[in-house]
Design an enzyme around this catalytic site. Structure first.
Site, mmCIF file in Angstrom:
data_model
loop_
_atom_site.group_PDB
_atom_site.id
_atom_site.type_symbol
_atom_site.label_atom_id
_atom_site.label_comp_id
_atom_site.label_asym_id
_atom_site.label_seq_id
_atom_site.Cartn_x
_atom_site.Cartn_y
_atom_site.Cartn_z
ATOM 1 N N LYS A 1 0.833 -1.213 0.000
ATOM 2 C CA LYS A 1 0.000 0.000 0.000
ATOM 3 C C LYS A 1 0.870 1.266 0.000
ATOM 4 C CE LYS A 1 -3.723 -2.539 0.122
ATOM 5 N NZ LYS A 1 -3.164 -3.890 0.039
ATOM 6 N N ASN A 2 0.241 2.439 -0.069
ATOM 7 C CA ASN A 2 0.999 3.698 -0.124
ATOM 8 C C ASN A 2 1.776 3.927 1.173
ATOM 9 O OD1 ASN A 2 -0.869 3.763 -2.221
ATOM 10 N ND2 ASN A 2 -0.981 6.001 -2.225
#
Ligand SMILES: Cc1ncc(COP(=O)(O)O)c(C=O)c1O
Length: 373
Positions: free
Chosen positions: A186-187
């Site tokens: 994920k970011n």
């Protein structure tokens, strides 16, 4: 070699982990957990947040909180990760799958009302690639039919929905409950990790109990009760301070991470435009009610053969795109339980979607050149 994903370390992760370890408090709900939770509540307007060890855990907490029981129906997209549905199936729910939009994996909200029955308990929108579902439609349906909304915001940190009233709201702040992921793809990451956001105040007290193995230990530590014990069902959902310390180092650099990811995303989007048109490939679309958090850059190929060719040719040059989501309604576990409706757009994304590498330290120009070749 250009991998699909490479976890990015901002620099202070091990320093904060060391600080947590030497402070003598490495179980959960300590200084770093509070720093992260306060940050999320302040920046994104969630009423209350609880860090969890995964988004899967946060979804399971949500299913317990809204009292899902045998026979309840829950509406969600078929084009999603298994955890979205597993969390509700674990509590006995029947999943009613909605089809995707023709041009985006998100649920087609115009199909939802027809899926609602007297047994429907919740709608679970998944903001695929961090792009908002049309939340005005979903929240209006929920109000009209007395349903809960649990946002699967696994991919949607730092992304927003702009409602018909023009107000911009963070994804995860709109439904009664929302679940985020900090898995290494994920970011913002912590290896494994997640968070439950609670926007409906009626759930806050019980959420803390479920989080703490069914005990009222959080209230005890705040001095609200003089002893703690077993008061409800629950499990071990809260992460250690080691995970929270890692996450805090990431959060301090949220803006920089997002800036760089968006630059990579824009480079793909502008430089692949003509190539995509010439090859009948669709680039990702962001509707005007949504923002782009640059979680993912995906292509929709003409057919499965074209996708295989693209993936194989990139792999030969040592670049590793991936495809994902075998539709849940036709997965081995659920195919016999599914009500038999065809979900053609979902199946189409299963066959044609491909995700290009996207991470902070990516050499995006090399991937673009290889694709054009
Ligand atoms: C839409 C969606 N929901 C749930 C999850 C589960 O997240 P986690 O790995 O943090 O449990 C993911 C993970 O990729 C996801 O993409």
């Amino acid at each position: 070699m250009i991998p699909f994903n490479k976890p990015y370390l901002t620099g202070r992760e091990t320093e904060y982990i060391t600080d947590a370890v030497v402070s003598g408090k490495i179980s959960g709900n300590g200084k770093y957990t509070k720093l992260c939770q306060d940050f999320f509540e302040e920046k994104f307007g969630f009423k209350k947040t609880l860090l969890t060890t995964s988004c899967t855990d946060a979804l399971e907490m949500a299913a317990i909180l809204i009292n899902i029981k045998e026979g309840d129906e829950v509406i969600m997209p078929s084009y999603t990760f298994v955890s979205t549905s597993n969390a509700f199936v674990l509590r006995g729910a029947k999943i009613v799958f909605a089809d995707s939009l023709p041009n985006h994996p998100n649920m087609d909200c115009s199909t939802l009302e027809a899926l609602i029955t007297p047994k429907t308990k919740a709608i679970v929108p998944v903001h695929y690639a961090g792009v908002a579902c049309d939340m005005d439609i979903i929240m209006n349906l929920a109000q009209k039919h007395n349903l809960y909304v649990v946002e699967d915001a696994a991919q949607a940190i730092d992304s927003y929905y702009i409602g018909k009233d023009g107000i911009k709201k963070a994804l995860g702040s709109i439904g009664h409950l929302a679940a985020f992921s900090f898995h290494e793809t994920k970011n913002i990451i912590s290896g494994e990790g997640g968070m439950l956001a609670i926007n409906d105040e009626q759930f806050i007290e019980r959420a803390e109990i479920i989080w703490e193995k069914g005990t009222n230990r959080s209230a005890f530590f705040r001095g609200e009760v003089d002893k703690y014990g077993w008061v409800d069902i629950g499990s071990s959902f809260l992460p250690s301070e080691i995970i929270a310390a890692f996450l805090w180092a990431q959060l301090e650099n949220l803006e920089d991470i997002q800036k760089i990811r968006k630059q990579h995303w824009e480079a793909y989007n502008t430089q692949l435009e003509n190539w995509a048109k010439n090859n009948e490939i669709e680039l990702p679309q962001v509707p005007n009610y949504a923002t782009n958090n640059a979680h993912m850059f995906f292509l929709k190929c003409k057919n499965i053969e074209q996708r295989s060719e693209l993936i194989n040719k990139l792999k030969k040059q040592n670049t590793h795109p991936v495809f994902h989501y075998i539709s849940l309604h036709s997965s081995p576990y659920y195919i016999e339980k599914h009500d038999g409706r065809n979900l053609p757009y979902t199946d189409n994304f299963t066959d044609t979607l491909v995700r290009l590498p996207l991470f902070y330290e990516l050499d995006v120009q090399t991937v673009i050149n290889q694709i054009k070749e």
